[in-house]
Write an enzyme that holds these catalytic residues in place. Structure first.
Site, PDB file in Angstrom:
ATOM      1  N   VAL A   1       0.179  -1.367  -3.638  1.00  0.00           N
ATOM      2  CA  VAL A   1      -1.276  -0.804  -3.400  1.00  0.00           C
ATOM      3  C   VAL A   1      -1.712   0.273  -4.128  1.00  0.00           C
ATOM      4  O   VAL A   1      -2.496   0.123  -4.857  1.00  0.00           O
ATOM      5  CB  VAL A   1      -1.670  -0.714  -1.807  1.00  0.00           C
ATOM      6  CG1 VAL A   1      -2.878  -0.570  -1.829  1.00  0.00           C
ATOM      7  CG2 VAL A   1      -1.099  -1.850  -0.937  1.00  0.00           C
TER       8      VAL A   1
ATOM      9  N   HIS B   1     -29.799 -14.151   1.624  1.00  0.00           N
ATOM     10  CA  HIS B   1     -29.583 -14.590   0.254  1.00  0.00           C
ATOM     11  C   HIS B   1     -30.583 -13.711  -0.619  1.00  0.00           C
ATOM     12  O   HIS B   1     -31.575 -13.326  -0.144  1.00  0.00           O
ATOM     13  CB  HIS B   1     -30.280 -16.114   0.157  1.00  0.00           C
ATOM     14  CG  HIS B   1     -30.305 -16.492  -1.312  1.00  0.00           C
ATOM     15  ND1 HIS B   1     -29.190 -16.767  -2.235  1.00  0.00           N
ATOM     16  CD2 HIS B   1     -31.509 -16.619  -2.111  1.00  0.00           C
ATOM     17  CE1 HIS B   1     -29.737 -17.088  -3.470  1.00  0.00           C
ATOM     18  NE2 HIS B   1     -30.841 -16.895  -3.498  1.00  0.00           N
TER      19      HIS B   1
HETATM   20  P1  NAI Z   1       3.987  -0.336  -1.614  1.00  0.00           P
HETATM   21  O1  NAI Z   1       4.763  -0.663  -0.616  1.00  0.00           O
HETATM   22  O2  NAI Z   1       2.637  -1.169  -1.285  1.00  0.00           O
HETATM   23  O3  NAI Z   1       4.422  -0.834  -2.993  1.00  0.00           O
HETATM   24  C1  NAI Z   1       5.556  -0.313  -3.563  1.00  0.00           C
HETATM   25  C2  NAI Z   1       5.963  -1.319  -4.691  1.00  0.00           C
HETATM   26  O4  NAI Z   1       7.040  -0.354  -5.491  1.00  0.00           O
HETATM   27  C3  NAI Z   1       6.547  -2.581  -4.182  1.00  0.00           C
HETATM   28  O5  NAI Z   1       6.014  -3.583  -4.948  1.00  0.00           O
HETATM   29  C4  NAI Z   1       8.202  -2.556  -4.690  1.00  0.00           C
HETATM   30  O6  NAI Z   1       8.707  -3.404  -5.171  1.00  0.00           O
HETATM   31  C5  NAI Z   1       8.172  -1.571  -5.847  1.00  0.00           C
HETATM   32  N1  NAI Z   1       9.201  -0.755  -6.289  1.00  0.00           N
HETATM   33  C6  NAI Z   1      10.110  -0.170  -5.287  1.00  0.00           C
HETATM   34  N2  NAI Z   1      10.921   0.291  -6.024  1.00  0.00           N
HETATM   35  C7  NAI Z   1      10.752   0.190  -7.219  1.00  0.00           C
HETATM   36  C8  NAI Z   1      11.569   0.694  -8.383  1.00  0.00           C
HETATM   37  N3  NAI Z   1      12.644   1.528  -8.211  1.00  0.00           N
HETATM   38  N4  NAI Z   1      11.014   0.315  -9.722  1.00  0.00           N
HETATM   39  C9  NAI Z   1       9.811  -0.288  -9.507  1.00  0.00           C
HETATM   40  N5  NAI Z   1       9.044  -0.815  -8.748  1.00  0.00           N
HETATM   41  C10 NAI Z   1       9.862  -0.401  -7.158  1.00  0.00           C
HETATM   42  O7  NAI Z   1       3.704   1.196  -1.617  1.00  0.00           O
HETATM   43  P2  NAI Z   1       2.732   2.343  -2.246  1.00  0.00           P
HETATM   44  O8  NAI Z   1       1.986   1.356  -3.245  1.00  0.00           O
HETATM   45  O9  NAI Z   1       3.653   3.256  -2.518  1.00  0.00           O
HETATM   46  O10 NAI Z   1       1.688   2.255  -0.960  1.00  0.00           O
HETATM   47  C11 NAI Z   1       2.517   3.034   0.160  1.00  0.00           C
HETATM   48  C12 NAI Z   1       1.571   2.890   1.327  1.00  0.00           C
HETATM   49  O11 NAI Z   1       0.352   2.991   1.407  1.00  0.00           O
HETATM   50  C13 NAI Z   1       1.787   1.256   1.791  1.00  0.00           C
HETATM   51  O12 NAI Z   1       2.003   1.097   3.071  1.00  0.00           O
HETATM   52  C14 NAI Z   1       0.236   0.970   1.697  1.00  0.00           C
HETATM   53  O13 NAI Z   1      -0.197  -0.092   2.415  1.00  0.00           O
HETATM   54  C15 NAI Z   1      -0.329   2.376   1.921  1.00  0.00           C
HETATM   55  N6  NAI Z   1      -1.618   2.468   1.183  1.00  0.00           N
HETATM   56  C16 NAI Z   1      -2.645   1.553   1.307  1.00  0.00           C
HETATM   57  C17 NAI Z   1      -3.845   1.461   0.762  1.00  0.00           C
HETATM   58  C18 NAI Z   1      -5.199   0.554   1.124  1.00  0.00           C
HETATM   59  O14 NAI Z   1      -5.111   0.279   2.051  1.00  0.00           O
HETATM   60  N7  NAI Z   1      -5.868   0.570   0.116  1.00  0.00           N
HETATM   61  C19 NAI Z   1      -4.135   2.433  -0.336  1.00  0.00           C
HETATM   62  C20 NAI Z   1      -2.943   3.393  -0.522  1.00  0.00           C
HETATM   63  C21 NAI Z   1      -1.741   3.387  -0.024  1.00  0.00           C
END
Ligand code: NAI
Length: 467
Positions: A182, A451
């Site tokens: 995300v 609409h």
């Molecule tokens: P995330 O869990 O959404 O994505 C992390 C990604 O990194 C995964 O796809 C994973 O496979 C990948 N990954 C892990 N290790 C890796 C590596 N060594 N090399 C390459 N890829 C790797 O975590 P993210 O984006 O850091 O977000 C953290 C949290 O914050 C999440 O729980 C998210 O839901 C929340 N969040 C929500 C938002 C929203 O609702 N719009 C906005 C920002 C954050």
């Protein structure tokens, strides 16, 4: 009589909303402890600042493309310093709003770090040391960015979203984003809209891997069309300095490749934050760093509850708020068993949490995807409409988007929905309502929607198909 009915540790959307509900709805004497600023990650380093930057980025992009609307804008440019100032104003306004609500509801806000000494005592280390005596404790201490042990992760210009959100001295010319989740995709959207080169490196075979497959494919296609480099199934093995810039080395199958850049964003997930939370000889059941709770938010320590990111699972602001409110309702029902029935009617359906990604166009989902329904042994089907014939989409020059609804075949009860279109984060609320309240396709399809509006897409997808 104790000094407080409730002491909340952490003033993010899990903690501050719970404190307001406790004091405002249930009349509980409540204190809220925060070591930094009111609003937590969401307001200070997460959702709100990111969405403010995204808004500027989208406006900039639209102004550059405005000739299709019969407009001319010459010399369109941006100034990161002023964009950052506006972001700070937005955050300040909302933070003041929270402070005013606390005052209005008579929640005592205490600045400092909270430490649990026992089920009824919380020590606050602030300007002065205090011990609060309370009936209940709610832990809402959130999470922090996880930085994996990649060699070079500590170098200058290798940052987490916290630092990138504060960057005032222009943008990185080429940003490599490690993690296509995300945060990664939202920053890819911002940086690309401002004209930077962006490369996303994701370890799994697809980006936004926990969402519907079609969403992931569509977002990948759209980002690639806009010029974002996306490398999936690749793990970064090293980041090193080279000349003025950085080099990010990654392994894809058996091959090692490298990409040069001047900034690296690491966003590979967040971890629950519990540092310094428990006094000597105090502990609650934990599972890989997260606090274990039951459906009411109770931890293994009597009278101590937890809500939000600190419990792991779905780390979203609105999920934290729902959990915090339910925890407070449970405490109140324990204090006043005669009101338990009325309190339980207010219980929030926190098993149905919509998720949104604020890319352009937005992405949103709720409930089950077709794959998840299948795994659960539900005989489900899905229907989809593309938004290219939707009047509002055409007149606003929207990208090709879609709405897909997943339903149980026999009853036509709505199980979930996914969408990629303008205002998806607003529209998804209708489907969250449908899933929580067991609505069918016909229930949703017989509602008149205005609409022209994006919401007409909901009517269309629900009425599609024969009798
Ligand atoms: P995330 O869990 O959404 O994505 C992390 C990604 O990194 C995964 O796809 C994973 O496979 C990948 N990954 C892990 N290790 C890796 C590596 N060594 N090399 C390459 N890829 C790797 O975590 P993210 O984006 O850091 O977000 C953290 C949290 O914050 C999440 O729980 C998210 O839901 C929340 N969040 C929500 C938002 C929203 O609702 N719009 C906005 C920002 C954050």
């Amino acid at each position: 009589m104790r000094e407080y009915d409730l002491v909340v540790i952490g003033a993010g959307p899990g903690g501050y909303e719970a404190a307001l509900e406790a004091a405002g709805v249930y009349g509980m004497k409540t204190a809220l402890i925060e070591k930094e600023a009111l609003g937590g990650t969401c307001l200070n380093h997460g959702c709100i600042p990111t969405k403010t930057l995204l808004h500027s980025a989208e406006l900039f992009h639209q102004m550059k493309e405005c000739s299709v609307f019969g407009l001319d804008a010459e010399g369109v440019s941006f100034d990161m310093e002023r964009i950052q100032n506006r972001k700070a104003e937005v955050v300040d306004t909302l933070r003041s709003g929270i402070a005013a609500m606390m005052k209005q509801k008579k929640v005592e806000v205490i600045s400092g770090s909270g430490r649990i000494l026992d089920s009824h005592s919380v020590e606050v280390q602030g300007e002065e040391k205090r011990i609060l005596d309370t009936e209940y404790i709610l832990i809402a201490t959130g999470s922090r960015a996880f930085v994996p042990p990649i060699p070079g992760a500590g170098l200058k210009h290798v940052v987490t979203s916290d630092e990138l959100l504060e960057k005032r001295d222009g943008l990185y010319g080429h940003l490599v984003i490690i993690g296509g989740g995300v945060i990664g995709m939202e920053f890819a959207s911002v940086y690309r809209a401002f004209g930077s080169e962006v490369t996303v490196i994701e370890a799994l075979p697809k980006i936004i891997s926990n969402m519907d497959r079609e969403l992931s494919q569509s977002l990948k296609m759209l980002m690639k069309k806009r010029g974002v480099g996306i490398i999936t199934g690749a793990s970064v093995t090293e980041i090193r300095e080279e000349g003025e810039g950085l080099v990010c080395e990654y392994r894809e199958k058996d091959q090692t490749s490298a990409v040069s850049c001047d900034g690296v964003l690491i966003c590979v997930g967040r971890r629950p934050f519990t540092e310094g939370l428990f006094g000597p000889d105090v502990s609650v059941e934990m599972d890989r760093g997260r606090i274990v709770t039951d459906e009411n938010g109770c931890t293994s320590m009597p009278g101590v509850y937890a809500a939000g990111d600190v419990c792991g699972g779905i780390m979203l602001a609105h999920a934290a708020t729902a959990m915090g409110r339910n925890a407070v309702a449970h405490m109140y029902a324990c204090m006043k068993p005669e009101d338990a029935q009325r309190v339980s009617e207010r219980r929030i359906a926190d098993h149905v949490i919509p998720g949104c990604i604020y890319t352009d166009p937005e992405i949103a989902s709720v409930g089950l995807t077709p794959e998840q329904a299948k795994t659960q042994g539900i005989d489900a089907a899905s229907r989809k409409i593309v938004m290219s014939a939707n009047g509002k989409t055409v007149l606003t020059g929207g990208e090709r988007g879609f709405i897909k609804v997943v339903y149980e075949k026999q009853t036509e009860k709505i199980l979930g929905a996914v969408m990629m279109c303008a205002r998806a984060s607003d529209l998804i609320g209708e489907f969250a309502d449908a899933v929580v309240n067991g609505l069918t396709l016909s229930d949703m399809g017989r509602v008149v929607r205005p609409h022209p509006s994006f919401s007409e897409g909901i009517t269309e997808v629900c009425r599609q198909g024969g009798l």
